[in-house]
Design a protein around this motif. Structure first.
Motif, PDB file in Angstrom:
ATOM      1  N   PRO A  91      20.001   6.507 -20.915  1.00  0.00           N
ATOM      2  CA  PRO A  91      21.424   6.350 -20.569  1.00  0.00           C
ATOM      3  C   PRO A  91      21.824   7.152 -19.331  1.00  0.00           C
ATOM      4  O   PRO A  91      22.587   6.667 -18.496  1.00  0.00           O
ATOM      5  N   ALA A  92      21.293   8.358 -19.194  1.00  0.00           N
ATOM      6  CA  ALA A  92      21.640   9.175 -18.028  1.00  0.00           C
ATOM      7  C   ALA A  92      21.156   8.532 -16.730  1.00  0.00           C
ATOM      8  O   ALA A  92      21.909   8.437 -15.747  1.00  0.00           O
ATOM      9  N   MET A  93      19.908   8.084 -16.721  1.00  0.00           N
ATOM     10  CA  MET A  93      19.369   7.453 -15.516  1.00  0.00           C
ATOM     11  C   MET A  93      20.056   6.125 -15.222  1.00  0.00           C
ATOM     12  O   MET A  93      20.215   5.758 -14.059  1.00  0.00           O
ATOM     13  N   THR A  94      20.458   5.415 -16.271  1.00  0.00           N
ATOM     14  CA  THR A  94      21.183   4.160 -16.064  1.00  0.00           C
ATOM     15  C   THR A  94      22.511   4.431 -15.361  1.00  0.00           C
ATOM     16  O   THR A  94      22.883   3.721 -14.428  1.00  0.00           O
ATOM     17  N   GLY A  95      23.215   5.475 -15.789  1.00  0.00           N
ATOM     18  CA  GLY A  95      24.476   5.832 -15.139  1.00  0.00           C
ATOM     19  C   GLY A  95      24.287   6.248 -13.693  1.00  0.00           C
ATOM     20  O   GLY A  95      25.029   5.831 -12.801  1.00  0.00           O
ATOM     21  N   ALA A 104      16.372   1.381  -3.555  1.00  0.00           N
ATOM     22  CA  ALA A 104      14.997   1.567  -4.014  1.00  0.00           C
ATOM     23  C   ALA A 104      14.880   2.800  -4.910  1.00  0.00           C
ATOM     24  O   ALA A 104      14.281   2.739  -5.994  1.00  0.00           O
ATOM     25  N   ILE A 105      15.460   3.900  -4.488  1.00  0.00           N
ATOM     26  CA  ILE A 105      15.404   5.127  -5.290  1.00  0.00           C
ATOM     27  C   ILE A 105      16.083   4.922  -6.635  1.00  0.00           C
ATOM     28  O   ILE A 105      15.552   5.320  -7.681  1.00  0.00           O
ATOM     29  N   SER A 106      17.237   4.263  -6.631  1.00  0.00           N
ATOM     30  CA  SER A 106      17.958   4.058  -7.894  1.00  0.00           C
ATOM     31  C   SER A 106      17.144   3.205  -8.862  1.00  0.00           C
ATOM     32  O   SER A 106      17.157   3.454 -10.070  1.00  0.00           O
ATOM     33  N   HIS A 107      16.420   2.238  -8.346  1.00  0.00           N
ATOM     34  CA  HIS A 107      15.615   1.384  -9.213  1.00  0.00           C
ATOM     35  C   HIS A 107      14.351   2.090  -9.712  1.00  0.00           C
ATOM     36  O   HIS A 107      13.898   1.829 -10.828  1.00  0.00           O
ATOM     37  N   ILE A 108      13.796   2.977  -8.927  1.00  0.00           N
ATOM     38  CA  ILE A 108      12.654   3.753  -9.401  1.00  0.00           C
ATOM     39  C   ILE A 108      13.082   4.698 -10.525  1.00  0.00           C
ATOM     40  O   ILE A 108      12.334   4.922 -11.481  1.00  0.00           O
ATOM     41  N   LEU A 109      14.305   5.227 -10.443  1.00  0.00           N
ATOM     42  CA  LEU A 109      14.798   6.125 -11.490  1.00  0.00           C
ATOM     43  C   LEU A 109      14.834   5.460 -12.867  1.00  0.00           C
ATOM     44  O   LEU A 109      14.607   6.117 -13.879  1.00  0.00           O
ATOM     45  N   VAL A 110      15.137   4.171 -12.914  1.00  0.00           N
ATOM     46  CA  VAL A 110      15.254   3.488 -14.206  1.00  0.00           C
ATOM     47  C   VAL A 110      14.044   2.621 -14.533  1.00  0.00           C
ATOM     48  O   VAL A 110      13.959   2.083 -15.632  1.00  0.00           O
ATOM     49  N   ASN A 111      13.128   2.477 -13.615  1.00  0.00           N
ATOM     50  CA  ASN A 111      11.928   1.659 -13.837  1.00  0.00           C
ATOM     51  C   ASN A 111      10.701   2.480 -13.463  1.00  0.00           C
ATOM     52  O   ASN A 111      10.170   2.346 -12.364  1.00  0.00           O
ATOM     53  N   GLY A 165      18.762 -11.309 -18.259  1.00  0.00           N
ATOM     54  CA  GLY A 165      18.301 -10.570 -19.421  1.00  0.00           C
ATOM     55  C   GLY A 165      18.053  -9.092 -19.193  1.00  0.00           C
ATOM     56  O   GLY A 165      17.443  -8.425 -20.024  1.00  0.00           O
ATOM     57  N   VAL A 166      18.521  -8.560 -18.057  1.00  0.00           N
ATOM     58  CA  VAL A 166      18.375  -7.140 -17.763  1.00  0.00           C
ATOM     59  C   VAL A 166      19.786  -6.557 -17.635  1.00  0.00           C
ATOM     60  O   VAL A 166      20.438  -6.739 -16.617  1.00  0.00           O
ATOM     61  N   ASN A 167      20.249  -5.881 -18.683  1.00  0.00           N
ATOM     62  CA  ASN A 167      21.598  -5.330 -18.664  1.00  0.00           C
ATOM     63  C   ASN A 167      21.616  -4.032 -17.873  1.00  0.00           C
ATOM     64  O   ASN A 167      21.007  -3.038 -18.295  1.00  0.00           O
ATOM     65  N   PRO A 168      22.286  -3.995 -16.719  1.00  0.00           N
ATOM     66  CA  PRO A 168      22.295  -2.776 -15.911  1.00  0.00           C
ATOM     67  C   PRO A 168      23.165  -1.676 -16.500  1.00  0.00           C
ATOM     68  O   PRO A 168      23.180  -0.567 -15.986  1.00  0.00           O
ATOM     69  N   PHE A 169      23.880  -1.953 -17.582  1.00  0.00           N
ATOM     70  CA  PHE A 169      24.775  -0.965 -18.171  1.00  0.00           C
ATOM     71  C   PHE A 169      24.255  -0.390 -19.479  1.00  0.00           C
ATOM     72  O   PHE A 169      24.918   0.394 -20.124  1.00  0.00           O
ATOM     73  N   GLY A 170      23.064  -0.805 -19.882  1.00  0.00           N
ATOM     74  CA  GLY A 170      22.593  -0.288 -21.168  1.00  0.00           C
ATOM     75  C   GLY A 170      21.112  -0.375 -21.335  1.00  0.00           C
ATOM     76  O   GLY A 170      20.332  -0.650 -20.534  1.00  0.00           O
TER      77      GLY A 170
END
Length: 180
Positions: free
Chosen positions: A64-68, A106-113, A175-180
């Motif tokens: 949840p933290a990284m998603t935010g 790119a950085i934001s997507h690496i944080l969650v993936n 199918g990829v919820n960016p909020f959860g």
């Protein structure tokens, strides 16, 4: 992952073509723009297909933290991209806002993936954007900043909200919820 890598190479090569071999690019004139556009679409298809099919080690998952943090960084990335088109005040401090937006994205997507395919895709696009900034800073002096009306700032803010909302909706639809 070969397809993903091929898409990254095609994307980077087409973007650097004008800088690496300006005479061959200029020879093609308007036809060259069509070749580049078609090649970029193909590179995106290759990256998407390659990313969706790729398997690799997972180092961390979504929290949840990284998603935010990801979502806040994405709002910043969309603003930087919109600011580039509107030539808002941020362009006084950020010379290449579109490429900076790609790096933030790119950085934001690496944080969650935190998996190998994500490192290749998002890390590869980060590396491309960084290299592009370095090349642009060497070949072109910065343009002088000109004050812009507040209307441009509002336009960039509205474009940011609209683009972020549409992108979030597309992610949810896929199918990829960016909020959860």
């Amino acid at each position: 992952m070969f397809t993903l890598f091929l898409g990254l190479l095609l994307w980077s090569g087409l973007h650097f073509w004008k800088r690496v071999s300006p005479s061959s690019r200029a020879k093609l004139g308007d036809k060259g723009k069509g070749i580049v556009a078609a090649g970029l679409v193909l590179s995106i298809v290759l990256m998407v297909v390659g990313y969706r099919a790729a398997e690799g080690t997972v180092f961390w998952g979504r929290t949840p933290a990284m998603t935010g943090i990801n979502n806040l960084l994405m709002v910043l990335a969309f603003y930087l991209y919109a600011a580039s088109a509107a030539k808002t005040r941020v362009t006084k401090w950020v010379r290449n806002p579109q490429l900076t937006a790609v790096k933030v994205w790119a950085i934001s997507h690496i944080l969650v993936n935190g998996d190998t395919p994500s490192f290749l895709l998002f890390g590869g696009l980060f590396a491309w954007a960084l290299a592009e900034v370095i090349v642009l800073n060497r070949v072109a002096p910065p343009a002088p900043y000109r004050d812009v009306p507040v209307k441009k700032e509002i336009t960039a803010a509205v474009a940011t909200v609209v683009a972020f909302s549409i992108t979030a909706a597309i992610h949810i639809w896929l199918g990829v919820n960016p909020f959860g």
